[in-house]
Write a protein that holds these residues in place. Structure first.
Motif, PDB file in Angstrom:
ATOM      1  N   ALA A  10      53.691  34.003  44.105  1.00  8.86           N
ATOM      2  CA  ALA A  10      53.237  34.921  43.053  1.00  8.86           C
ATOM      3  C   ALA A  10      51.777  35.327  43.273  1.00  8.86           C
ATOM      4  CB  ALA A  10      53.421  34.291  41.677  1.00  8.86           C
ATOM      5  N   SER A  11      51.015  34.499  43.999  1.00  5.47           N
ATOM      6  CA  SER A  11      49.610  34.860  44.240  1.00  5.47           C
ATOM      7  C   SER A  11      49.511  36.118  45.107  1.00  5.47           C
ATOM      8  CB  SER A  11      48.854  33.694  44.896  1.00  5.47           C
ATOM      9  OG  SER A  11      49.356  33.455  46.192  1.00  5.47           O
ATOM     10  N   LEU A  12      50.550  36.394  45.906  1.00 12.59           N
ATOM     11  CA  LEU A  12      50.525  37.595  46.750  1.00 12.59           C
ATOM     12  C   LEU A  12      50.638  38.852  45.884  1.00 12.59           C
ATOM     13  CD1 LEU A  12      52.923  36.327  49.574  1.00 12.59           C
ATOM     14  CD2 LEU A  12      50.429  36.256  49.559  1.00 12.59           C
ATOM     15  N   GLY A  13      51.611  38.826  44.970  1.00 10.86           N
ATOM     16  CA  GLY A  13      51.730  39.954  44.037  1.00 10.86           C
ATOM     17  C   GLY A  13      50.533  40.030  43.101  1.00 10.86           C
ATOM     18  N   GLY A  14      49.943  38.860  42.822  1.00 11.31           N
ATOM     19  CA  GLY A  14      48.790  38.794  41.909  1.00 11.31           C
ATOM     20  C   GLY A  14      47.601  39.612  42.402  1.00 11.31           C
ATOM     21  N   ARG A  15      47.470  39.724  43.718  1.00  9.14           N
ATOM     22  CA  ARG A  15      46.382  40.538  44.293  1.00  9.14           C
ATOM     23  C   ARG A  15      46.438  41.959  43.752  1.00  9.14           C
ATOM     24  NH1 ARG A  15      45.880  38.521  50.349  1.00  9.14           N
ATOM     25  NH2 ARG A  15      48.097  38.887  50.394  1.00  9.14           N
ATOM     26  N   HIS A  16      47.651  42.494  43.762  1.00  8.31           N
ATOM     27  CA  HIS A  16      47.874  43.861  43.290  1.00  8.31           C
ATOM     28  C   HIS A  16      47.690  43.922  41.764  1.00  8.31           C
ATOM     29  CE1 HIS A  16      50.196  47.522  42.486  1.00  8.31           C
ATOM     30  NE2 HIS A  16      51.033  46.805  41.761  1.00  8.31           N
ATOM     31  N   ILE A  17      48.233  42.924  41.073  1.00  7.24           N
ATOM     32  CA  ILE A  17      48.178  42.939  39.607  1.00  7.24           C
ATOM     33  C   ILE A  17      46.725  42.823  39.126  1.00  7.24           C
ATOM     34  CG2 ILE A  17      48.915  41.736  37.497  1.00  7.24           C
ATOM     35  CD1 ILE A  17      51.470  40.915  39.034  1.00  7.24           C
ATOM     36  N   SER A  18      45.924  41.976  39.768  1.00  2.17           N
ATOM     37  CA  SER A  18      44.550  41.799  39.273  1.00  2.17           C
ATOM     38  C   SER A  18      43.746  43.090  39.435  1.00  2.17           C
ATOM     39  CB  SER A  18      43.857  40.622  39.953  1.00  2.17           C
ATOM     40  OG  SER A  18      43.760  40.829  41.318  1.00  2.17           O
ATOM     41  N   LYS A  19      44.069  43.892  40.461  1.00  2.00           N
ATOM     42  CA  LYS A  19      43.381  45.191  40.605  1.00  2.00           C
ATOM     43  C   LYS A  19      43.756  46.119  39.457  1.00  2.00           C
ATOM     44  CE  LYS A  19      42.781  45.203  45.554  1.00  2.00           C
ATOM     45  NZ  LYS A  19      43.760  45.168  46.629  1.00  2.00           N
ATOM     46  N   LEU A  20      45.057  46.127  39.128  1.00  2.00           N
ATOM     47  CA  LEU A  20      45.511  46.975  38.015  1.00  2.00           C
ATOM     48  C   LEU A  20      44.865  46.549  36.693  1.00  2.00           C
ATOM     49  CD1 LEU A  20      49.378  47.417  38.409  1.00  2.00           C
ATOM     50  CD2 LEU A  20      47.590  49.145  38.665  1.00  2.00           C
ATOM     51  N   VAL A  21      44.773  45.219  36.493  1.00  2.00           N
ATOM     52  CA  VAL A  21      44.188  44.706  35.241  1.00  2.00           C
ATOM     53  C   VAL A  21      42.721  45.143  35.143  1.00  2.00           C
ATOM     54  CG1 VAL A  21      43.543  42.581  34.007  1.00  2.00           C
ATOM     55  CG2 VAL A  21      45.782  42.754  35.085  1.00  2.00           C
ATOM     56  N   ALA A  22      42.018  45.114  36.273  1.00  2.00           N
ATOM     57  CA  ALA A  22      40.617  45.544  36.264  1.00  2.00           C
ATOM     58  C   ALA A  22      40.517  47.033  35.928  1.00  2.00           C
ATOM     59  CB  ALA A  22      39.980  45.253  37.617  1.00  2.00           C
ATOM     60  N   GLN A  23      41.367  47.839  36.576  1.00  2.00           N
ATOM     61  CA  GLN A  23      41.329  49.289  36.344  1.00  2.00           C
ATOM     62  C   GLN A  23      41.668  49.650  34.900  1.00  2.00           C
ATOM     63  OE1 GLN A  23      44.249  50.884  39.013  1.00  2.00           O
ATOM     64  NE2 GLN A  23      43.000  50.461  40.825  1.00  2.00           N
ATOM     65  N   ARG A  24      42.735  49.021  34.398  1.00  2.00           N
ATOM     66  CA  ARG A  24      43.249  49.453  33.082  1.00  2.00           C
ATOM     67  C   ARG A  24      42.550  48.780  31.913  1.00  2.00           C
ATOM     68  NH1 ARG A  24      49.616  50.295  33.870  1.00  2.00           N
ATOM     69  NH2 ARG A  24      49.452  51.437  35.812  1.00  2.00           N
ATOM     70  N   LEU A  25      42.190  47.503  32.090  1.00  2.00           N
ATOM     71  CA  LEU A  25      41.688  46.752  30.936  1.00  2.00           C
ATOM     72  C   LEU A  25      40.244  46.299  31.114  1.00  2.00           C
ATOM     73  CD1 LEU A  25      44.896  44.550  30.389  1.00  2.00           C
ATOM     74  CD2 LEU A  25      44.317  46.707  29.253  1.00  2.00           C
ATOM     75  N   GLY A  26      39.696  46.508  32.299  1.00  2.00           N
ATOM     76  CA  GLY A  26      38.303  46.136  32.550  1.00  2.00           C
ATOM     77  C   GLY A  26      38.069  44.628  32.601  1.00  2.00           C
ATOM     78  N   LEU A  27      39.155  43.857  32.818  1.00  2.00           N
ATOM     79  CA  LEU A  27      38.988  42.394  32.897  1.00  2.00           C
ATOM     80  C   LEU A  27      38.824  41.986  34.363  1.00  2.00           C
ATOM     81  CD1 LEU A  27      41.753  41.475  30.313  1.00  2.00           C
ATOM     82  CD2 LEU A  27      39.274  41.438  29.946  1.00  2.00           C
ATOM     83  N   THR A  28      38.084  40.915  34.584  1.00  2.00           N
ATOM     84  CA  THR A  28      37.746  40.522  35.953  1.00  2.00           C
ATOM     85  C   THR A  28      38.198  39.074  36.207  1.00  2.00           C
ATOM     86  OG1 THR A  28      35.634  39.588  35.264  1.00  2.00           O
ATOM     87  CG2 THR A  28      35.655  41.945  35.850  1.00  2.00           C
ATOM     88  N   PRO A  29      38.152  38.648  37.483  1.00  2.00           N
ATOM     89  CA  PRO A  29      38.492  37.245  37.765  1.00  2.00           C
ATOM     90  C   PRO A  29      37.609  36.276  36.987  1.00  2.00           C
ATOM     91  CG  PRO A  29      38.446  38.512  39.795  1.00  2.00           C
ATOM     92  CD  PRO A  29      37.954  39.429  38.709  1.00  2.00           C
ATOM     93  N   ASP A  30      36.394  36.682  36.662  1.00  2.00           N
ATOM     94  CA  ASP A  30      35.507  35.784  35.910  1.00  2.00           C
ATOM     95  C   ASP A  30      35.676  35.907  34.400  1.00  2.00           C
ATOM     96  OD1 ASP A  30      34.374  34.610  38.120  1.00  2.00           O
ATOM     97  OD2 ASP A  30      32.953  36.266  38.377  1.00  2.00           O
ATOM     98  N   ARG A  31      36.393  36.921  33.965  1.00  2.00           N
ATOM     99  CA  ARG A  31      36.636  37.035  32.525  1.00  2.00           C
ATOM    100  C   ARG A  31      37.998  37.664  32.253  1.00  2.00           C
ATOM    101  NH1 ARG A  31      36.585  40.566  28.624  1.00  2.00           N
ATOM    102  NH2 ARG A  31      36.719  39.599  26.574  1.00  2.00           N
ATOM    103  N   GLY A  32      38.966  36.801  31.900  1.00  2.00           N
ATOM    104  CA  GLY A  32      40.269  37.276  31.422  1.00  2.00           C
ATOM    105  C   GLY A  32      41.309  37.492  32.506  1.00  2.00           C
ATOM    106  N   CYS A  33      40.921  37.463  33.791  1.00  2.00           N
ATOM    107  CA  CYS A  33      41.919  37.716  34.834  1.00  2.00           C
ATOM    108  C   CYS A  33      41.810  36.723  35.992  1.00  2.00           C
ATOM    109  CB  CYS A  33      41.814  39.152  35.338  1.00  2.00           C
ATOM    110  SG  CYS A  33      43.239  39.624  36.332  1.00  2.00           S
ATOM    111  N   SER A  34      41.578  35.454  35.663  1.00  2.00           N
ATOM    112  CA  SER A  34      41.509  34.466  36.755  1.00  2.00           C
ATOM    113  C   SER A  34      42.902  34.071  37.240  1.00  2.00           C
ATOM    114  CB  SER A  34      40.710  33.230  36.333  1.00  2.00           C
ATOM    115  OG  SER A  34      41.355  32.548  35.282  1.00  2.00           O
ATOM    116  N   PHE A  35      43.902  34.116  36.353  1.00  2.00           N
ATOM    117  CA  PHE A  35      45.248  33.713  36.764  1.00  2.00           C
ATOM    118  C   PHE A  35      45.777  34.635  37.866  1.00  2.00           C
ATOM    119  CE2 PHE A  35      49.854  34.309  36.402  1.00  2.00           C
ATOM    120  CZ  PHE A  35      50.265  33.043  36.783  1.00  2.00           C
ATOM    121  N   PHE A  36      45.709  35.941  37.641  1.00  2.00           N
ATOM    122  CA  PHE A  36      46.266  36.847  38.646  1.00  2.00           C
ATOM    123  C   PHE A  36      45.385  36.921  39.893  1.00  2.00           C
ATOM    124  CE2 PHE A  36      48.742  38.540  34.977  1.00  2.00           C
ATOM    125  CZ  PHE A  36      49.994  38.273  35.510  1.00  2.00           C
TER     126      PHE A  36
END
Ligand code: HEM
Length: 195
Positions: free
Chosen positions: A116-142
């Motif tokens: 799932a970490s492989l797909g997570g690479r793509h998902i975390s980019k989308l989360v940053a674009q759409r919701l402005g969340l980052t690995p350091d805030r709100g998007c560490s799981f993906f």
């Protein structure tokens, strides 16, 4: 990877289940706002928490070169949910995660959550674009292992190949991987109308 027949069996044997879970993730819908994204994380917390606890009750990983403590994902979910203002334990817990009583089922389930970490690479980019969340805030799981996703996946696959050297071990791993995907899919299905 030499002797990596199990990797091919897993990829082919779980392709329909991966596709189903990907559809179930329904990113367009679930990433439409922070509320629906948070609900998805809460749902994943309810699944990963008992699954990771079950993985932790099995022994023998270290002999195969795998260090479970480096691969915990629940802490990322707790950190994201807390950053988003939620209490993780307020979400329901899945009572039907696959049974994991030995290394065979453990490797099958881990294949799913490590992959799932492989797909997570793509998902975390989308989360940053759409919701402005980052690995350091709100998007560490993906974001998971961040710049170490490739090496962590390779190390996992090497341990898996070391373990699954016989047809019966291969079979155990593939069966457990299919069950884990299906169990996650059923768990997410109960939450379809996250709005
Ligand atoms: C919308 C959600 C998802 C997307 C877009 C997605 C996408 C991908 C992509 C692009 C790959 C291949 C990456 C590569 O080879 O470099 C991959 C692999 C994989 N994903 Fe997903 N994924 C998603 C959800 C999930 C989930 C929820 C799980 C399990 C919990 C999962 C498990 C896996 C596994 C096990 C692999 C490895 C396949 C293999 O090479 O053996 N994926 N995913």
């Amino acid at each position: 990877m030499t002797g990596g027949r199990v990797l091919q069996l897993l990829k082919e044997g779980t392709a329909p289940q991966h596709e189903a879970v990907e559809r179930r993730f329904d990113l367009n819908n679930r990433l439409r706002d922070t509320h629906t994204y948070t609900a998805l994380l809460g749902r994943l917390y309810g699944f990963y928490q008992p699954l990771e606890a079950a993985l932790g009750r099995v022994t023998g990983y270290e002999d195969l070169g795998l260090h479970l403590h480096e691969r915990r994902k629940v802490a990322w979910l707790v950190s994201d949910l807390t950053a988003l203002g939620c209490v993780p334990d307020s979400f329901p817990t899945c009572a039907h995660v696959p049974e994991i009583d030995s290394l065979g089922p453990a490797f099958g389930s881990m294949y799913v959550v490590e992959g799932a970490s492989l797909g997570g690479r793509h998902i975390s980019k989308l989360v940053a674009q759409r919701l402005g969340l980052t690995p350091d805030r709100g998007c560490s799981f993906f974001a998971s292992y961040r710049d170490r996703i490739g090496p962590m996946w390779d190390a996992f696959r090497a341990a898996l190949v070391r373990f699954a050297g016989t047809p019966s071990a291969e079979q155990q791993v593939v069966t457990a991987a299919v069950q884990t995907f299906e169990s996650l899919d059923r768990w997410l299905a109960r939450d379809e109308g996250v709005s």
